[in-house]
Design an enzyme around this catalytic site. Structure first.
Site, PDB file in Angstrom:
ATOM      1  CB  CYS A  12     -12.528 -36.142  42.146  1.00 48.50           C
ATOM      2  SG  CYS A  12     -12.506 -34.330  42.158  1.00 48.50           S
TER       3      CYS A  12
ATOM      4  CG  HIS B 156     -13.666 -32.109  46.456  1.00 45.10           C
ATOM      5  ND1 HIS B 156     -13.173 -30.834  46.312  1.00 45.10           N
ATOM      6  CD2 HIS B 156     -13.151 -32.821  45.423  1.00 45.10           C
ATOM      7  CE1 HIS B 156     -12.392 -30.783  45.239  1.00 45.10           C
ATOM      8  NE2 HIS B 156     -12.371 -31.981  44.688  1.00 45.10           N
TER       9      HIS B 156
END
Length: 351
Positions: free
Chosen positions: A145, A225
């Site tokens: 990711c 994140h």
């Protein structure tokens, strides 16, 4: 499209990535889901059958356990591979590397996830950077990711002729929300022990020409994140030119704090309001009003949904391996339309 011309896709592993890949495959007109393989006989496998997907046990003992739990089982992973053109391995880290021999033995093209090493396939995939290199290959690796977000954003700057070098700091969520009861961190921060952190070299596995260094730290939250980047440009530029470069990527969404999107939880709430399955944020959500340019220096921040950002990349990787769609832009547009990518930008007034 005639069903016989669709790419038959198997999904091995029905966790946070596998279930999203399976749902995304069934939304593609040029693909069909051959089935899902897993090891569990609990609620996760029951969801597979409730959705009408064919369920397979990863091995005979798993299929037997599923049958004993009252689940309709179509066979084992080996049976599933016999009905597939491409298998997407969504098993936990380092498990996929052990499955590669079976995939090759069965003559099935395969995709592994970013938890595996680049050497497992010899190719790493982000659609806007390496689609053409994947055409007709037997296998590829959809990078993690964070690496996906790095390659997307830096590739946009690179295509605009603006990228010289990039340095990023990553605030990494501690674990996936569904298993936060099993681990994670509380009341501390955990630095990744080396600089560069692994994401920078991983981005270079997709594009070796990138001059990128990353640093990372785990933080006690599980939503997403957060990245902060300092980029040296090839020349002085103004803010609007930089924003135009990011707008050139359909998988970068420019968001604004002025719209109330002041934190990662508010962005996730917006995904829910847009009706995204699992609140998926497929795009890199980059704060346009925070972005700052000082001469040839650029500073910006963005959010990464680690459960969702790799899903459109995986769909494009399936098309690249199948080889039926040669143009990356065509595949990206098809995937985006099927998954509703672009609706976020529309909801924010087309910024």
């Amino acid at each position: 499209m005639n069903a016989s011309s669709r790419t038959r896709v198997a999904v091995n592993g029905y966790g946070v990535i596998g279930k999203r890949v399976a749902d995304a495959v069934v939304r593609q007109e040029d693909m069909e889901l051959a089935g899902v393989s897993d090891i569990s006989a609990d609620w996760r496998s029951r969801i597979v059958t409730q959705k009408g997907y064919r369920l397979y046990g990863a091995a005979s003992e798993h299929a037997e356990a599923m049958q004993n739990a009252g689940l309709a089982v179509a066979g084992t992973l080996e049976d599933l591979l016999g009905a597939a053109d491409v298998v997407v391995d969504c098993t936990p880290k380092r498990v996929a590397a052990k499955n590669v021999d079976l995939y090759r033995q069965k003559g099935v093209k395969f995709i592994v996830q970013g938890g595996e090493k680049h050497a497992v396939t010899g190719h790493s995939f982000v659609a806007e950077a390496s689609y053409k290199d994947a055409l007709g290959r037997d296998s590829t690796r959809v990078v993690s990711c964070n690496t996906t977000s790095i390659v997307r954003t830096l590739t946009a700057l690179k295509h605009a002729g603006l990228l010289r070098r990039a340095r990023g700091t990553l605030l990494r969520r501690a674990t996936d929300p569904w298993e936060s009861h099993l681990g994670g961190i509380m009341n501390t921060l955990v630095p990744e022990p080396e600089i560069p952190s692994h994401q920078g070299p991983d981005a270079q596995s997709v594009d070796p020409a990138l001059d990128v260094v990353t640093m990372a730290v785990k933080v006690p939250e599980t939503l997403a994140h957060l990245h902060y980047w300092a980029v040296q440009l090839t020349r002085a530029a103004d803010k609007e030119e930089i924003l135009d470069a990011f707008r050139s990527s359909p998988r970068i969404a420019l968001i604004r704090m002025a719209d109330g999107l002041t934190a990662i939880n508010t962005v996730k709430e917006l995904m829910a309001d847009l009706g995204r399955p699992h609140d998926n944020l497929y795009e890199v959500a980059l704060w346009a009003d925070m972005l700052k340019v000082e001469g040839d220096e650029l500073f910006y921040a963005y959010m990464v949904d680690n459960q969702a950002i790799v899903i459109p990349e995986t769909i494009d990787a399936i098309r690249a391996l199948a080889g039926h769609v040669q143009d990356p832009h065509e595949s990206i547009a098809t995937t985006n339309a099927a998954l509703g990518i672009g609706l976020l930008t529309e909801a924010l007034g087309g910024r």
